[in-house]
Design a protein around this motif. Structure first.
Motif, PDB file in Angstrom:
ATOM      1  N   GLY A 134      -6.819  -7.353 -25.333  1.00 34.88           N
ATOM      2  CA  GLY A 134      -6.861  -7.015 -23.921  1.00 34.88           C
ATOM      3  C   GLY A 134      -5.465  -6.833 -23.355  1.00 34.88           C
ATOM      4  O   GLY A 134      -4.501  -7.380 -23.854  1.00 34.88           O
ATOM      5  N   ARG A 135      -5.418  -6.091 -22.303  1.00 34.52           N
ATOM      6  CA  ARG A 135      -4.114  -5.786 -21.703  1.00 34.52           C
ATOM      7  C   ARG A 135      -3.516  -6.959 -20.956  1.00 34.52           C
ATOM      8  O   ARG A 135      -2.320  -7.004 -20.726  1.00 34.52           O
ATOM      9  CB  ARG A 135      -4.244  -4.575 -20.794  1.00 34.52           C
ATOM     10  CG  ARG A 135      -4.568  -3.349 -21.584  1.00 34.52           C
ATOM     11  CD  ARG A 135      -4.719  -2.164 -20.705  1.00 34.52           C
ATOM     12  NE  ARG A 135      -5.177  -1.067 -21.538  1.00 34.52           N
ATOM     13  CZ  ARG A 135      -4.561   0.065 -21.662  1.00 34.52           C
ATOM     14  NH1 ARG A 135      -3.476   0.295 -20.985  1.00 34.52           N
ATOM     15  NH2 ARG A 135      -5.022   0.986 -22.456  1.00 34.52           N
ATOM     16  N   SER A 136      -4.313  -7.928 -20.556  1.00 38.10           N
ATOM     17  CA  SER A 136      -3.777  -9.051 -19.794  1.00 38.10           C
ATOM     18  C   SER A 136      -3.023 -10.054 -20.668  1.00 38.10           C
ATOM     19  O   SER A 136      -2.288 -10.867 -20.152  1.00 38.10           O
ATOM     20  CB  SER A 136      -4.898  -9.763 -19.048  1.00 38.10           C
ATOM     21  OG  SER A 136      -5.803 -10.321 -19.968  1.00 38.10           O
ATOM     22  N   ARG A 137      -3.206 -10.008 -21.980  1.00 38.59           N
ATOM     23  CA  ARG A 137      -2.511 -10.942 -22.875  1.00 38.59           C
ATOM     24  C   ARG A 137      -1.354 -10.242 -23.564  1.00 38.59           C
ATOM     25  O   ARG A 137      -1.458  -9.783 -24.677  1.00 38.59           O
ATOM     26  CB  ARG A 137      -3.474 -11.500 -23.908  1.00 38.59           C
ATOM     27  CG  ARG A 137      -4.396 -12.539 -23.302  1.00 38.59           C
ATOM     28  CD  ARG A 137      -5.151 -13.249 -24.354  1.00 38.59           C
ATOM     29  NE  ARG A 137      -4.205 -14.013 -25.173  1.00 38.59           N
ATOM     30  CZ  ARG A 137      -4.566 -14.827 -26.127  1.00 38.59           C
ATOM     31  NH1 ARG A 137      -5.821 -15.004 -26.405  1.00 38.59           N
ATOM     32  NH2 ARG A 137      -3.670 -15.479 -26.833  1.00 38.59           N
ATOM     33  N   THR A 138      -0.267 -10.161 -22.887  1.00 42.24           N
ATOM     34  CA  THR A 138       0.953  -9.601 -23.454  1.00 42.24           C
ATOM     35  C   THR A 138       1.962 -10.740 -23.590  1.00 42.24           C
ATOM     36  O   THR A 138       1.787 -11.797 -22.980  1.00 42.24           O
ATOM     37  CB  THR A 138       1.536  -8.509 -22.531  1.00 42.24           C
ATOM     38  OG1 THR A 138       1.940  -9.138 -21.299  1.00 42.24           O
ATOM     39  CG2 THR A 138       0.521  -7.404 -22.268  1.00 42.24           C
ATOM     40  N   PRO A 139       3.013 -10.552 -24.363  1.00 43.19           N
ATOM     41  CA  PRO A 139       4.022 -11.614 -24.459  1.00 43.19           C
ATOM     42  C   PRO A 139       4.548 -12.025 -23.087  1.00 43.19           C
ATOM     43  O   PRO A 139       4.772 -13.207 -22.836  1.00 43.19           O
ATOM     44  CB  PRO A 139       5.110 -10.988 -25.327  1.00 43.19           C
ATOM     45  CG  PRO A 139       4.378 -10.017 -26.188  1.00 43.19           C
ATOM     46  CD  PRO A 139       3.293  -9.461 -25.301  1.00 43.19           C
ATOM     47  N   ARG A 140       4.692 -11.080 -22.204  1.00 45.81           N
ATOM     48  CA  ARG A 140       5.211 -11.395 -20.872  1.00 45.81           C
ATOM     49  C   ARG A 140       4.245 -12.297 -20.109  1.00 45.81           C
ATOM     50  O   ARG A 140       4.658 -13.254 -19.463  1.00 45.81           O
ATOM     51  CB  ARG A 140       5.458 -10.109 -20.098  1.00 45.81           C
ATOM     52  CG  ARG A 140       6.108 -10.348 -18.753  1.00 45.81           C
ATOM     53  CD  ARG A 140       6.401  -9.038 -18.089  1.00 45.81           C
ATOM     54  NE  ARG A 140       7.261  -8.266 -18.972  1.00 45.81           N
ATOM     55  CZ  ARG A 140       8.392  -7.687 -18.618  1.00 45.81           C
ATOM     56  NH1 ARG A 140       8.778  -7.745 -17.386  1.00 45.81           N
ATOM     57  NH2 ARG A 140       9.114  -7.036 -19.483  1.00 45.81           N
ATOM     58  N   THR A 141       2.939 -12.018 -20.187  1.00 51.90           N
ATOM     59  CA  THR A 141       1.978 -12.860 -19.461  1.00 51.90           C
ATOM     60  C   THR A 141       1.806 -14.215 -20.144  1.00 51.90           C
ATOM     61  O   THR A 141       1.574 -15.219 -19.474  1.00 51.90           O
ATOM     62  CB  THR A 141       0.607 -12.171 -19.324  1.00 51.90           C
ATOM     63  OG1 THR A 141       0.100 -11.891 -20.626  1.00 51.90           O
ATOM     64  CG2 THR A 141       0.698 -10.906 -18.509  1.00 51.90           C
ATOM     65  N   LEU A 142       1.912 -14.252 -21.457  1.00 48.32           N
ATOM     66  CA  LEU A 142       1.766 -15.524 -22.152  1.00 48.32           C
ATOM     67  C   LEU A 142       2.922 -16.478 -21.844  1.00 48.32           C
ATOM     68  O   LEU A 142       2.736 -17.687 -21.776  1.00 48.32           O
ATOM     69  CB  LEU A 142       1.650 -15.306 -23.657  1.00 48.32           C
ATOM     70  CG  LEU A 142       0.340 -14.663 -24.110  1.00 48.32           C
ATOM     71  CD1 LEU A 142       0.389 -14.368 -25.604  1.00 48.32           C
ATOM     72  CD2 LEU A 142      -0.844 -15.533 -23.774  1.00 48.32           C
ATOM     73  N   VAL A 143       4.107 -15.952 -21.639  1.00 48.04           N
ATOM     74  CA  VAL A 143       5.258 -16.790 -21.287  1.00 48.04           C
ATOM     75  C   VAL A 143       5.014 -17.474 -19.949  1.00 48.04           C
ATOM     76  O   VAL A 143       5.381 -18.626 -19.752  1.00 48.04           O
ATOM     77  CB  VAL A 143       6.559 -15.952 -21.242  1.00 48.04           C
ATOM     78  CG1 VAL A 143       7.680 -16.706 -20.560  1.00 48.04           C
ATOM     79  CG2 VAL A 143       6.963 -15.564 -22.649  1.00 48.04           C
TER      80      VAL A 143
END
Length: 115
Positions: A10-19
């Protein structure tokens, strides 16, 4: 390859959002009568370690203290009694709110249950 990965997670789980991810509120359980806090999904063993408790079982022969050895559920050094059920591997059982965890002595066998 990257497109397939993005599609799967999914698009909501990117490295930026996980940080920026934040855990939910902590839960509290008791260990031998002492309150211990744990993050959602954290194992009982990890919560006990975080609280500075390193041993929570004694051996059958000699009563030597044991805690986590492998941390992945392959050995049985981290056994505890959870809500009256013995022989639970603390490294695999997630801490739940209100759980009553106690030191396990020896083999931890329970009396046969009535069916």
């Amino acid at each position: 390859m990257i497109r397939r990965l993005r599609h799967r997670v999914g698009r909501s789980r990117t490295p930026r959002t996980l940080v920026a991810a934040r855990p939910g509120p902590a839960v509290t359980f008791t260990f031998d009568g002492r309150p211990v806090t744990a993050l959602p999904g954290q194992s009982i063993a990890a919560a006990l370690w975080a609280a500075g408790i390193l041993a929570w079982r004694t051996t059958r022969g000699g009563g030597r203290p044991r805690g986590v050895f492998c941390g992945i559920g392959q050995c049985f050094d981290c056994l505890v009694t959870v809500d009256g059920r013995p022989n639970r591997r603390a490294c695999l059982v997630p801490a739940g709110p209100g759980d009553v965890v106690t030191t396990q002595e020896g083999h931890g066998r329970a009396e046969p249950e009535d069916r």
